[in-house]
Design an enzyme around this catalytic site. Sequence first.
Site, PDB file in Angstrom:
ATOM      1  N   THR A  54      79.170 -77.992  79.028  1.00 14.81           N
ATOM      2  CA  THR A  54      79.237 -76.761  79.694  1.00 14.81           C
ATOM      3  C   THR A  54      78.452 -76.850  81.012  1.00 14.81           C
ATOM      4  O   THR A  54      79.228 -76.459  81.898  1.00 14.81           O
ATOM      5  CB  THR A  54      78.680 -75.529  78.921  1.00 14.81           C
ATOM      6  N   GLN A  94      86.428 -83.564  74.382  1.00 17.92           N
ATOM      7  CA  GLN A  94      86.990 -83.782  73.179  1.00 17.92           C
ATOM      8  C   GLN A  94      88.082 -85.143  72.777  1.00 17.92           C
ATOM      9  O   GLN A  94      88.705 -85.408  71.894  1.00 17.92           O
ATOM     10  CB  GLN A  94      88.093 -82.565  72.298  1.00 17.92           C
ATOM     11  N   SER A 126      80.640 -84.391  76.550  1.00 19.73           N
ATOM     12  CA  SER A 126      79.293 -83.617  75.845  1.00 19.73           C
ATOM     13  C   SER A 126      79.041 -84.677  74.740  1.00 19.73           C
ATOM     14  O   SER A 126      79.532 -85.317  74.029  1.00 19.73           O
ATOM     15  CB  SER A 126      79.994 -82.434  75.126  1.00 19.73           C
ATOM     16  N   GLY A 127      77.497 -84.884  74.559  1.00 22.85           N
ATOM     17  CA  GLY A 127      76.924 -85.751  73.679  1.00 22.85           C
ATOM     18  C   GLY A 127      77.113 -85.424  72.346  1.00 22.85           C
ATOM     19  O   GLY A 127      77.472 -86.231  71.545  1.00 22.85           O
ATOM     20  N   HIS A 128      77.408 -84.023  71.799  1.00 19.76           N
ATOM     21  CA  HIS A 128      77.276 -83.905  70.444  1.00 19.76           C
ATOM     22  C   HIS A 128      78.505 -83.738  70.023  1.00 19.76           C
ATOM     23  O   HIS A 128      78.684 -83.321  68.848  1.00 19.76           O
ATOM     24  CB  HIS A 128      76.700 -82.570  70.461  1.00 19.76           C
ATOM     25  N   THR A 132      63.463 -83.348  85.166  1.00 20.63           N
ATOM     26  CA  THR A 132      62.897 -84.430  84.902  1.00 20.63           C
ATOM     27  C   THR A 132      64.166 -84.772  83.741  1.00 20.63           C
ATOM     28  O   THR A 132      64.522 -83.886  82.822  1.00 20.63           O
ATOM     29  CB  THR A 132      61.762 -84.199  84.130  1.00 20.63           C
ATOM     30  N   CYS A 153      82.145 -71.414  69.344  1.00 19.21           N
ATOM     31  CA  CYS A 153      81.664 -70.233  70.095  1.00 19.21           C
ATOM     32  C   CYS A 153      82.316 -69.034  69.677  1.00 19.21           C
ATOM     33  O   CYS A 153      82.127 -67.731  69.906  1.00 19.21           O
ATOM     34  CB  CYS A 153      81.277 -70.277  71.464  1.00 19.21           C
TER      35      CYS A 153
END
Length: 392
Positions: free
Chosen positions: A72, A183, A205-207, A243, A336
Amino acid sequence: MDRIYLDANATTPVLPEVVDAMRPFWTETFGNPSSAHHSGQRTRSAIEHARASVAKLLNCTAKEIVFTSGGTESDNLALSGVLQPFIDKRQPAHVITTQIEHHAILYTAQALRSRNVDITYLAPTRAGLIDPDAFEAALRPDTELVSIMLANNETGAVQPVGKLARIAKAYNPAILVHTDAVQAAAKLPLDLSGALKNVDILSISGHKMYAPQGTGILFIRKDVHLAPLFHGGPQERQRRAGTENVPGIVALGRAAELALAWLNSDAPQQLAALRDRLEQGLLAAIPNTHINGPSGTQATHRAPNTTNLRFDSVDAEALLIALDMQGISASFGAACQSGATEPSHVLLAMGLTPAEARSSLRLSLSRLTTADEIDRALDIIPAAVARLRSLA
Ligand code: PLP
């Protein structure tokens, strides 16, 4: 009996190798990467190692990789980063995107529209693909940005982004091309020096690639300038203040290394074969079932892990609840949206009726899905559909 997880497009498990790579960066090597002391420099070098691993996966340079908090944020930074300067200078700007993007793109585009950016939303074909001729016809002298996703999260449809980018640059080399590859990453080869060499900005996206939630990547091609979303420190070469999430970034690097090895093996074909076994098994066992998305001669234009199936006269929400009770996790669209009663905007854009969209289920496999799980799913799903139909 273990649950059968068929919702990898919502999120993937974090691989044990990724967890192992992250662990020392919480308790042992925890320095702030901006600190000059030894502990800081160790985390700095871990970040740069991860950046090099991600660059290798994408075939780009490490300097072109920015770490973010997820898909996002990457999508928001891409769109707002390109258009903010036009908004500030009150210059007209036109964007081409599609009706089937994730809401991270659609709602960002909507916010830009309210600030006088003109947006064209291309409609897909019935199979969920964007037609290059329709794309070319939408290009205008004031088009500044194209944002078209690579693989769709609901149907798995893979858009011809390399070709669309080439068309855009032939029309006007100054047009910037962004793709949401959330995706597609770690499922399909992404070559930013080859097939995707005309893409300027790419979100990951990492997840969705076996790293943790809350981690992300934005590729920004050399010499492309984006206005930052965050103001603060000079991290990520002034492109993303704050950070760094060191364990998360280390995880992305390790996940990228594992993804490259996976892509270079025959595992992607095995995953596609498992998906096909599930899909063909369900089509054979359940009458009046249809594939939403590319099929037949277009079947190769699809991510290897995804199928979206429509079961006539079945309420997918009731089916999901029934499957959940029998140990299967699936979904009817974007995670979502799950729980929302609105039919999928992607399926509606493809020309399905609201009733057809409400009869549709997304099954998405992960790298860890086994043949035994698919066989169990092939026992459970047809029985659940038959029961719901008999009650209707
Ligand atoms: N883009 C696509 C295509 C997605 O599928 C998702 C998540 O489902 C996102 C963007 C958002 O990514 P994140 O959950 O990391 O914010």
